[in-house]
Motif scaffolding. Sequence first.
Motif, mmCIF file in Angstrom:
data_model
loop_
_atom_site.group_PDB
_atom_site.id
_atom_site.type_symbol
_atom_site.label_atom_id
_atom_site.label_comp_id
_atom_site.label_asym_id
_atom_site.label_seq_id
_atom_site.Cartn_x
_atom_site.Cartn_y
_atom_site.Cartn_z
ATOM 1 N N SER A 257 0.824 -1.215 0.000
ATOM 2 C CA SER A 257 0.000 0.000 0.000
ATOM 3 C C SER A 257 0.855 1.261 0.000
ATOM 4 N N GLN A 258 2.177 1.086 0.138
ATOM 5 C CA GLN A 258 3.127 2.199 0.077
ATOM 6 C C GLN A 258 4.358 1.730 -0.694
ATOM 7 N N VAL A 259 5.042 2.651 -1.340
ATOM 8 C CA VAL A 259 6.185 2.285 -2.184
ATOM 9 C C VAL A 259 7.386 3.149 -1.816
ATOM 10 N N ALA A 260 8.286 2.590 -1.025
ATOM 11 C CA ALA A 260 9.431 3.357 -0.527
ATOM 12 C C ALA A 260 10.375 3.791 -1.641
ATOM 13 N N TRP A 261 10.548 2.963 -2.677
ATOM 14 C CA TRP A 261 11.536 3.314 -3.694
ATOM 15 C C TRP A 261 11.122 4.515 -4.540
ATOM 16 N N LYS A 262 9.881 4.969 -4.391
ATOM 17 C CA LYS A 262 9.469 6.175 -5.100
ATOM 18 C C LYS A 262 9.924 7.441 -4.381
ATOM 19 N N GLU A 263 10.338 7.298 -3.131
ATOM 20 C CA GLU A 263 10.766 8.470 -2.361
ATOM 21 C C GLU A 263 12.185 8.350 -1.823
ATOM 22 N N LYS A 264 12.820 7.169 -1.952
ATOM 23 C CA LYS A 264 14.167 6.964 -1.423
ATOM 24 C C LYS A 264 15.127 6.560 -2.552
ATOM 25 N N PRO A 265 16.392 6.976 -2.483
ATOM 26 C CA PRO A 265 17.393 6.483 -3.445
ATOM 27 C C PRO A 265 17.530 4.966 -3.307
ATOM 28 N N SER A 266 17.698 4.277 -4.441
ATOM 29 C CA SER A 266 17.717 2.810 -4.424
ATOM 30 C C SER A 266 18.874 2.234 -5.217
ATOM 31 N N TRP A 267 19.329 1.059 -4.773
ATOM 32 C CA TRP A 267 20.339 0.258 -5.451
ATOM 33 C C TRP A 267 19.765 -1.140 -5.633
ATOM 34 N N TYR A 268 20.181 -1.822 -6.708
ATOM 35 C CA TYR A 268 19.652 -3.165 -6.963
ATOM 36 C C TYR A 268 20.767 -4.073 -7.460
ATOM 37 N N VAL A 269 20.970 -5.187 -6.768
ATOM 38 C CA VAL A 269 21.923 -6.221 -7.195
ATOM 39 C C VAL A 269 21.159 -7.260 -8.001
ATOM 40 N N VAL A 270 21.452 -7.321 -9.300
ATOM 41 C CA VAL A 270 20.833 -8.319 -10.187
ATOM 42 C C VAL A 270 21.719 -9.564 -10.183
ATOM 43 N N THR A 271 21.168 -10.676 -9.722
ATOM 44 C CA THR A 271 21.934 -11.932 -9.674
ATOM 45 C C THR A 271 21.722 -12.688 -10.982
ATOM 46 N N THR A 272 22.758 -12.696 -11.803
ATOM 47 C CA THR A 272 22.612 -13.170 -13.188
ATOM 48 C C THR A 272 22.516 -14.689 -13.326
ATOM 49 N N LYS A 273 22.811 -15.434 -12.249
ATOM 50 C CA LYS A 273 22.697 -16.900 -12.295
ATOM 51 C C LYS A 273 21.557 -17.397 -11.408
ATOM 52 N N ASP A 274 20.586 -16.549 -11.218
ATOM 53 C CA ASP A 274 19.468 -16.838 -10.313
ATOM 54 C C ASP A 274 18.494 -17.842 -10.923
ATOM 55 N N ARG A 275 18.099 -18.866 -10.143
ATOM 56 C CA ARG A 275 17.123 -19.859 -10.581
ATOM 57 C C ARG A 275 15.836 -19.790 -9.759
ATOM 58 N N ALA A 276 15.743 -18.754 -8.896
ATOM 59 C CA ALA A 276 14.533 -18.575 -8.090
ATOM 60 C C ALA A 276 13.720 -17.374 -8.566
ATOM 61 N N VAL A 277 14.400 -16.311 -8.947
ATOM 62 C CA VAL A 277 13.756 -15.129 -9.536
ATOM 63 C C VAL A 277 14.482 -14.837 -10.844
ATOM 64 N N SER A 278 13.723 -14.720 -11.918
ATOM 65 C CA SER A 278 14.327 -14.492 -13.227
ATOM 66 C C SER A 278 15.173 -13.228 -13.235
ATOM 67 N N PRO A 279 16.435 -13.327 -13.704
ATOM 68 C CA PRO A 279 17.271 -12.111 -13.826
ATOM 69 C C PRO A 279 16.620 -11.046 -14.697
ATOM 70 N N ASP A 280 15.837 -11.474 -15.694
ATOM 71 C CA ASP A 280 15.139 -10.501 -16.540
ATOM 72 C C ASP A 280 14.095 -9.726 -15.742
ATOM 73 N N VAL A 281 13.388 -10.421 -14.846
ATOM 74 C CA VAL A 281 12.395 -9.751 -14.000
ATOM 75 C C VAL A 281 13.105 -8.821 -13.008
ATOM 76 N N GLU A 282 14.235 -9.274 -12.500
ATOM 77 C CA GLU A 282 15.009 -8.433 -11.585
ATOM 78 C C GLU A 282 15.418 -7.131 -12.282
ATOM 79 N N ARG A 283 15.916 -7.254 -13.483
ATOM 80 C CA ARG A 283 16.357 -6.055 -14.201
ATOM 81 C C ARG A 283 15.178 -5.141 -14.516
ATOM 82 N N PHE A 284 14.044 -5.733 -14.876
ATOM 83 C CA PHE A 284 12.842 -4.925 -15.127
ATOM 84 C C PHE A 284 12.489 -4.096 -13.891
#
Length: 325
Positions: A257-284
């Motif tokens: 119901s609230q989205v912190a990344w719209k008001e805070k600076p964010s960083w994202y580590v994309v794990t390119t060998k991930d088999r639990a969450v698609s790296p493509d979805v992570e990058r999106f």
Amino acid sequence: MSPKHLFCAAVLCLGFESLGAFAQNVAQNTAPAATPPAAPAAVRTPEPAAEPAQPAQPVASPAAEASPAAVPSAASGATAAPSAAKPAIAPMTGPVRNVVLVHGAFVDGSSWNGVVAKLQQKGYRVSSVQNPLTSLADDVAATRRVLARQEGPTMLVGHSWGGVVITEAGANAPNVAGLVYIAAIAPDLHESTMDLLKRGAPAPAGQSIVKDASGFLWLDRARYHADFAADVPENLTRVLSAAQVPIAAKAFGETVSQVAWKEKPSWYVVTTKDRAVSPDVERFMAERMGAKIVPMASSHLAPVSHAGAIADVIDRAARELSRHQ
């Protein structure tokens, strides 16, 4: 009665009436003088000890800082009593030296142990939340309790499901300076984990998840290493799988119901060998939030397999934010 007697009686009556009026006037004029202490009491200067002081502990409620109820009364000179619902939040000033870590499903707070050790060596005050994984609301509440104990600016970090938690918990939190997502789910408003996972091809780990009779999801121990932590030593993944914490299946369908990344600076580590969450979805998700993207050749359990590198990402983010304080 003679006229002389009538005249004397009239004079006596007038004298008694004048005396009564005089007594009444004296009583009215002297009554206020009986209560002179009242005026000094109303303007008495408060004792120095009653002046508002910095709170010994940071606060739990993000709304408290703006709440008039938390402000001492100027008329009375007394400090308002602390409120469990609306205490004051520690001001966000100075360098970022606090880090709060939020774990995901199928692990507990110990999955951050390597990252904690590295960050402590760098001088950070680190806290690792223990999510009950019973619902989004329960995990957000657990995270906010830990955030309430932080004095000063704080980096809020989420891994996997923990990304949903920090998205909700970090919103409107004055002591949260920035967010770091590690292979994490980062939903938009009214979006759920399942909504995002459907954006990519089914991940192999999805086939390893089983639901029990109580409505909780478990990761098959036999596939924990291959699908969740392929770059973690097998002897360690056996321990992790044995101690895994299941997550309520309903949590994956709950929306923020609230989205912190719209008001805070964010960083994202994309794990390119991930088999639990698609790296493509992570990058999106990372690109949608405008996060600074850090690709990492890692399995989903990067906080364990790449603890030093993850700590470095958090450190760099904190240093960058500190330069802008």
